[in-house]
Design an enzyme around this catalytic site. Structure first.
Site, PDB file in Angstrom:
ATOM      1  N   CYS A  86     -26.577 -76.409 -10.635  1.00  0.00           N
ATOM      2  CA  CYS A  86     -25.701 -75.894  -9.977  1.00  0.00           C
ATOM      3  C   CYS A  86     -25.704 -75.839  -8.821  1.00  0.00           C
ATOM      4  CB  CYS A  86     -25.308 -74.417 -10.624  1.00  0.00           C
ATOM      5  SG  CYS A  86     -26.714 -73.098 -10.547  1.00  0.00           S
ATOM      6  N   HIS A 338     -16.824 -71.036 -11.527  1.00  0.00           N
ATOM      7  CA  HIS A 338     -18.011 -71.738 -11.071  1.00  0.00           C
ATOM      8  C   HIS A 338     -17.974 -72.956 -12.075  1.00  0.00           C
ATOM      9  CE1 HIS A 338     -21.925 -72.482 -10.574  1.00  0.00           C
ATOM     10  NE2 HIS A 338     -22.625 -71.811 -11.402  1.00  0.00           N
TER      11      HIS A 338
END
Length: 379
Positions: A86, A338
């Site tokens: 991420c 996200h």
């Protein structure tokens, strides 16, 4: 050493998992952003040295190269796709900036993309060529050896327990994120970041995960995901789809081409931490970054830490002594979403549009036990 500056940044609105963007592959999510840059900066697009994009759960191949070709950019422009989980989007921005600093090129497009909705199913290959058992599907690849590879939710619980982050603090922070995001949607700050796109004949220009209408008391009604824990669906981010692109170039060239404001990349740090506590990565990353640049936390006007879970952001805030007036002042991923490989680039995009701020940091806690932080100033 050459100086690298970010002169333009745009993103799509972020769709929720299975939402408005569910049918779009990563290269299709990126296409309108590339076309926007191509139309707005035609004299720059012809000078691109490389396209650098972050991606985590994509459909395979080199998505950066596929996407630029899908958007009609020249065949001569190369592309590279980065996977630091991420942190990939933030890594792609730093990669481009470092290449400019080193003199390897002068113009880059960097960013990230993710379609969690279109992520391929994964099947483990059997050990035997004569295997008769049914295929075993799995959600994600491992981040670390089996005994040190908690789920992201368990990792957040580990951080909450070690740093004594209560359920109440987590819910309060999540509520804050939604309220600040809603406030900055209403006043137009966040709309600057977003390139409206047409999806099935409708304009899509608003993040789908935002729930500003939920009363504060309702956050406490959600059950913990893990029995006896404190992490809930309300104080965790959602899975999302979306894309982000930034135009980065050598500073003197930027001035020559008429760019008058943006972000100057100063430095970046990546560190490793115990993989059982991945969300705490921003603490040593930011600490090292400050030390290396002879700064203190008080010298930084804005600090953007990706909001995967309230637990980890609150723990980082407490450990680094970050004030509320510095941290995620327009809200964050708990509200906006996200999209893994795009989120780090989104943090930098947000800093880009904070025109009244001079010294800023973007940081990520990363699966597998990593922390990444980048320092920017206004130019």
């Amino acid at each position: 050493m050459n100086q690298a500056v970010i002169v333009a940044a745009k993103r799509t609105a972020f769709g929720k998992y299975g939402g408005t963007l569910k049918h779009l592959e990563p290269e299709q999510l990126l296409k309108p952003l590339f076309q926007h840059f191509k139309e707005k900066y035609p004299e720059v697009i012809s000078k691109i040295d490389d396209v650098v994009l972050g991606n985590v759960v994509g459909n395979g191949g080199n998505i950066a190269r596929k996407a630029l070709l899908e958007a009609g950019l020249k065949d001569s422009i190369p592309g590279v796709t980065i996977d630091r989980q991420c942190g990939s989007g933030l890594e792609s921005v730093q990669y481009a900036c470092r290449m400019i600093q080193a003199g390897a090129g002068k113009v880059y497009i960097a960013g990230g993309v993710e379609s969690t909705s279109r992520a391929p199913w994964k099947i483990k290959r059997p050990h035997s060529v004569y295997e008769t058992a049914l295929p075993e599907f799995y959600e994600r690849a491992s981040f670390a050896p089996e005994m040190s590879d908690p789920s992201m939710i368990q990792g957040a619980e580990n951080v909450a327990k070690m740093y004594d982050v209560s359920r109440e603090l987590q819910d309060e922070f999540a509520y804050r994120s939604h309220q600040l995001t809603a406030e900055n949607v209403k006043n137009g700050n966040i709309s600057q970041e977003i390139l409206p796109i047409t999806v099935k004949g409708e304009i899509f220009n608003t993040d789908e995960s935002l729930k500003s209408h939920i009363p504060k008391d309702n956050f406490g009604r959600f059950k913990p995901v893990i029995k006896g824990g404190t992490v809930t669906a309300a104080n965790s981010c959602m899975k999302n789809d979306g894309a982000v692109l930034l135009l980065i170039m050598e500073k003197d060239m930027a001035y020559e081409l008429g760019f008058e404001h943006g972000l100057l990349f100063k430095d970046g740090v990546t560190v490793g931490v115990d993989s059982n506590f991945p969300g705490i990565g921003p603490v040593p990353a930011i600490s090292n970054l400050l030390k290396r640049n002879q700064l203190t936390i008080e010298n930084i006007e804005v600090i953007e830490i990706n909001e995967a879970f309230s637990a980890q952001v609150v723990a980082c805030q407490q450990a680094l002594n970050i004030s509320n007036t510095q941290l995620n002042i327009w809200g964050g991923a708990l509200a906006s979403g996200h999209p893994y490989g795009a989120s780090g680039a989104q943090l930098v995009t947000r800093l880009f549009y904070m025109f009244d701020k001079e010294t800023m940091i973007a940081s990520m806690g990363i699966g597998g036990g990593l922390g990444n932080a980048a320092l920017f100033t206004r130019f």
